[in-house]
Enzyme design. Structure first.
Site, PDB file in Angstrom:
ATOM      1  N   HIS A  74      38.683 -15.544 -27.224  1.00 11.14           N
ATOM      2  CA  HIS A  74      39.207 -14.374 -26.493  1.00 11.14           C
ATOM      3  C   HIS A  74      38.159 -13.255 -26.437  1.00 11.14           C
ATOM      4  CE1 HIS A  74      43.323 -15.364 -25.518  1.00 11.14           C
ATOM      5  NE2 HIS A  74      43.591 -15.738 -26.756  1.00 11.14           N
ATOM      6  N   GLN A  96      43.969  -8.934 -25.948  1.00  5.24           N
ATOM      7  CA  GLN A  96      45.275  -9.378 -25.441  1.00  5.24           C
ATOM      8  C   GLN A  96      46.266  -8.222 -25.315  1.00  5.24           C
ATOM      9  OE1 GLN A  96      45.357 -12.893 -28.346  1.00  5.24           O
ATOM     10  NE2 GLN A  96      46.549 -13.667 -26.629  1.00  5.24           N
ATOM     11  N   CYS A 149      49.154 -19.990 -26.413  1.00  2.21           N
ATOM     12  CA  CYS A 149      48.519 -18.678 -26.425  1.00  2.21           C
ATOM     13  C   CYS A 149      49.532 -17.654 -25.924  1.00  2.21           C
ATOM     14  CB  CYS A 149      47.299 -18.697 -25.507  1.00  2.21           C
ATOM     15  SG  CYS A 149      46.451 -17.114 -25.400  1.00  2.21           S
ATOM     16  N   LEU A 150      49.618 -16.512 -26.601  1.00  3.55           N
ATOM     17  CA  LEU A 150      50.571 -15.483 -26.175  1.00  3.55           C
ATOM     18  C   LEU A 150      50.246 -14.962 -24.775  1.00  3.55           C
ATOM     19  CD1 LEU A 150      51.027 -13.525 -29.530  1.00  3.55           C
ATOM     20  CD2 LEU A 150      52.557 -15.213 -28.501  1.00  3.55           C
ATOM     21  N   GLY A 190      48.298 -15.657 -34.008  1.00  2.26           N
ATOM     22  CA  GLY A 190      47.004 -15.001 -33.865  1.00  2.26           C
ATOM     23  C   GLY A 190      47.001 -14.109 -32.640  1.00  2.26           C
ATOM     24  N   HIS A 209      40.005 -20.305 -31.527  1.00  4.23           N
ATOM     25  CA  HIS A 209      40.794 -19.925 -30.347  1.00  4.23           C
ATOM     26  C   HIS A 209      40.716 -18.401 -30.136  1.00  4.23           C
ATOM     27  CE1 HIS A 209      44.715 -20.023 -27.906  1.00  4.23           C
ATOM     28  NE2 HIS A 209      44.504 -18.740 -28.123  1.00  4.23           N
ATOM     29  N   GLU A 210      40.934 -17.642 -31.217  1.00  7.60           N
ATOM     30  CA  GLU A 210      40.919 -16.177 -31.105  1.00  7.60           C
ATOM     31  C   GLU A 210      39.516 -15.669 -30.783  1.00  7.60           C
ATOM     32  OE1 GLU A 210      43.658 -14.760 -30.817  1.00  7.60           O
ATOM     33  OE2 GLU A 210      44.820 -16.438 -31.566  1.00  7.60           O
TER      34      GLU A 210
END
Ligand code: ZN
Length: 177
Positions: A145, A51, A99-100, A46, A141-142
């Site tokens: 952000h 990001q 997480c990236l 994701g 989660h996304e």
């Protein structure tokens, strides 16, 4: 399509609240294509636009849960534009999240097991669905952000500080190498 650099914590841009998309057009679809390419290359399941430094309410998700005969993940890309989440279930799921933007750090986070979501896809078509399982966790989660929230914000202060310290140390080691 371009692979874009992924912003990492504690970059203050990750704390920005993203703004709604006004028109779903070719410029937006070009951004979405870059987001998928960046996410698959990372690799991740994701990615939120912020990001890669774009404060717009756009998410891409592909859980890649199944593999083909050659062991390659089967792609099922999902696009969420201006997502809205409602009706969180009382049932909770615990998932070991990463997480990236917080690379190589994982921690268990508890979230509602099911939610209701409304969003537009890349064609501007409205969706309205109940979502469960890993997709529910990933979408929440996304979604965080877009509000400037990271998964580590759901941890105790002690655990969060531990993760951030480890991240900083890993960055220093990478620089020294
Ligand atoms: Zn993330």
């Amino acid at each position: 399509m371009t692979i874009r650099p992924i912003i990492e914590a504690p970059d203050p841009r990750l704390r920005v609240k993203s703004t709604p998309v006004e028109t779903v057009d070719d410029d937006l679809r070009a951004l979405i294509a870059d987001m998928f390419e960046t996410m698959y290359e990372a690799p991740g399941i994701g990615l939120a636009a912020i990001q890669i430094g774009v404060p717009k309410r756009v998410l891409v998700i592909d859980l890649q849960e199944e593999e083909d005969a050659d062991g390659q993940p089967i792609r099922k890309p999902l696009v969420f534009i201006n997502p809205e989440l409602t009706d969180p279930s009382e049932d909770l799921n615990i998932y070991n999240e990463g997480c990236l933007s917080v690379p190589d750090q994982y921690a268990e986070v508890e979230r509602p097991a099911a939610i209701h979501a409304r969003w537009l896809d890349e064609k501007g078509v409205q969706h309205d669905e109940a979502i469960t399982g890993l997709l529910a966790t990933c979408l929440q989660h996304e979604m965080d952000h877009l509000e400037g929230i990271l998964f580590i914000d759901h941890l105790s202060r002690l655990k969060r500080e531990m993760v951030l310290k480890k991240l900083e140390k890993a960055k220093r080691q990478k620089k020294a190498a």
